[in-house]
Design a protein around this motif. Structure first.
Motif, PDB file in Angstrom:
ATOM      1  N   UNK A 280     -46.761  75.662 -50.353  1.00 29.66           N
ATOM      2  CA  UNK A 280     -47.195  74.827 -49.224  1.00 29.66           C
ATOM      3  C   UNK A 280     -48.334  75.547 -48.505  1.00 29.66           C
ATOM      4  N   UNK A 281     -49.065  74.805 -47.698  1.00 28.34           N
ATOM      5  CA  UNK A 281     -50.115  75.435 -46.887  1.00 28.34           C
ATOM      6  C   UNK A 281     -49.466  76.471 -45.971  1.00 28.34           C
ATOM      7  N   UNK A 282     -50.154  77.574 -45.753  1.00 30.61           N
ATOM      8  CA  UNK A 282     -49.600  78.693 -44.990  1.00 30.61           C
ATOM      9  C   UNK A 282     -50.373  78.842 -43.677  1.00 30.61           C
ATOM     10  N   UNK A 283     -49.694  78.543 -42.564  1.00 34.74           N
ATOM     11  CA  UNK A 283     -50.314  78.590 -41.234  1.00 34.74           C
ATOM     12  C   UNK A 283     -49.930  79.867 -40.494  1.00 34.74           C
ATOM     13  N   UNK A 284     -50.898  80.407 -39.742  1.00 36.49           N
ATOM     14  CA  UNK A 284     -50.669  81.626 -38.963  1.00 36.49           C
ATOM     15  C   UNK A 284     -51.389  81.511 -37.619  1.00 36.49           C
ATOM     16  N   UNK A 285     -50.652  81.696 -36.542  1.00 34.11           N
ATOM     17  CA  UNK A 285     -51.244  81.798 -35.206  1.00 34.11           C
ATOM     18  C   UNK A 285     -51.719  83.244 -35.060  1.00 34.11           C
ATOM     19  N   UNK A 286     -53.031  83.446 -34.964  1.00 26.88           N
ATOM     20  CA  UNK A 286     -53.581  84.801 -34.883  1.00 26.88           C
ATOM     21  C   UNK A 286     -54.123  85.122 -33.489  1.00 26.88           C
ATOM     22  N   UNK A 287     -53.749  84.322 -32.506  1.00 30.69           N
ATOM     23  CA  UNK A 287     -54.260  84.501 -31.140  1.00 30.69           C
ATOM     24  C   UNK A 287     -53.921  85.879 -30.571  1.00 30.69           C
ATOM     25  N   UNK A 288     -52.682  86.330 -30.737  1.00 30.41           N
ATOM     26  CA  UNK A 288     -52.288  87.633 -30.186  1.00 30.41           C
ATOM     27  C   UNK A 288     -53.034  88.778 -30.860  1.00 30.41           C
ATOM     28  N   UNK A 289     -53.237  88.679 -32.181  1.00 32.49           N
ATOM     29  CA  UNK A 289     -53.975  89.719 -32.892  1.00 32.49           C
ATOM     30  C   UNK A 289     -55.424  89.796 -32.408  1.00 32.49           C
ATOM     31  N   UNK A 290     -56.004  88.639 -32.094  1.00 38.19           N
ATOM     32  CA  UNK A 290     -57.375  88.624 -31.553  1.00 38.19           C
ATOM     33  C   UNK A 290     -57.390  89.296 -30.193  1.00 38.19           C
ATOM     34  N   UNK A 291     -56.415  88.960 -29.355  1.00 37.29           N
ATOM     35  CA  UNK A 291     -56.326  89.597 -28.030  1.00 37.29           C
ATOM     36  C   UNK A 291     -56.197  91.117 -28.146  1.00 37.29           C
ATOM     37  N   UNK A 292     -55.368  91.577 -29.089  1.00 36.60           N
ATOM     38  CA  UNK A 292     -55.195  93.019 -29.291  1.00 36.60           C
ATOM     39  C   UNK A 292     -56.514  93.682 -29.680  1.00 36.60           C
TER      40      UNK A 292
END
Length: 171
Positions: free
Chosen positions: A16-28
């Motif tokens: 299946x398509x693989x979704x990832x919220x990367x907002x916190x990693x960007x903030x870090x």
């Protein structure tokens, strides 16, 4: 003017398509940069993947995908159905298969079936985007109250390790 380079490593799923919220990693990464005002560029060089900005939908299905992501999958499946067999699409042709087989490695075995991901290339091309740019003000990415940055891998053939590059520029 200062420049900082960072990276996010993601593990994708099969089937299946693989979704990832990367907002916190960007903030870090913005915090590590110690830059207060400027911009952040988020980029992926993977041709079957997309970066996008959207609102967090809170509710998730049993796979952990937000309902909006499930809706995106439904729409994209109508536009570019998952590739189930060779010759379903014009691509890949015999020259591309020959080239792909020459690239075999332990991470990407040289097998013809691994090239049956034309649907993922189409979804990535239609959905976009290989990069996003946001304003950084007072050390914070400007996403609004509900905004999130998501990475999606449309290629469902196998698990992969994917990389997202982050560049923070400013002062």
């Amino acid at each position: 003017m200062g420049v900082f380079f960072g990276e996010v490593t993601l593990e994708t799923v099969k089937g299946r398509a693989s979704y990832h919220d990367i907002s916190d990693e960007i903030r870090e990464n913005i915090k590590k940069s110690e830059l207060k005002n400027g911009c952040v560029v988020i980029s992926s060089a993977h041709t079957t993947c997309s970066l996008y900005f959207d609102e967090c939908m809170h509710d998730t299905n049993y796979w952990g995908d937000e309902y909006l992501q499930a809706d995106i999958n439904d729409v994209m499946e109508k536009i570019a159905p998952s590739m189930k067999m060779e010759n379903q699409y014009h691509s890949p042709g015999p020259k591309h298969i020959e080239f792909g087989l020459s690239l075999g490695s332990k991470d990407y075995p040289a097998e013809k079936w691994t090239m049956l991901n034309t649907d993922a290339h189409l979804k990535s091309s239609i959905f976009g985007s290989p990069s996003l740019t946001f304003i950084v003000k007072d050390g914070e990415i400007q996403l609004g109250a509900l905004g999130k940055v998501y990475f999606v891998d449309w290629d469902q053939l196998r698990e992969r390790t994917r990389k997202v590059q982050i560049m923070v520029m400013g002062e």
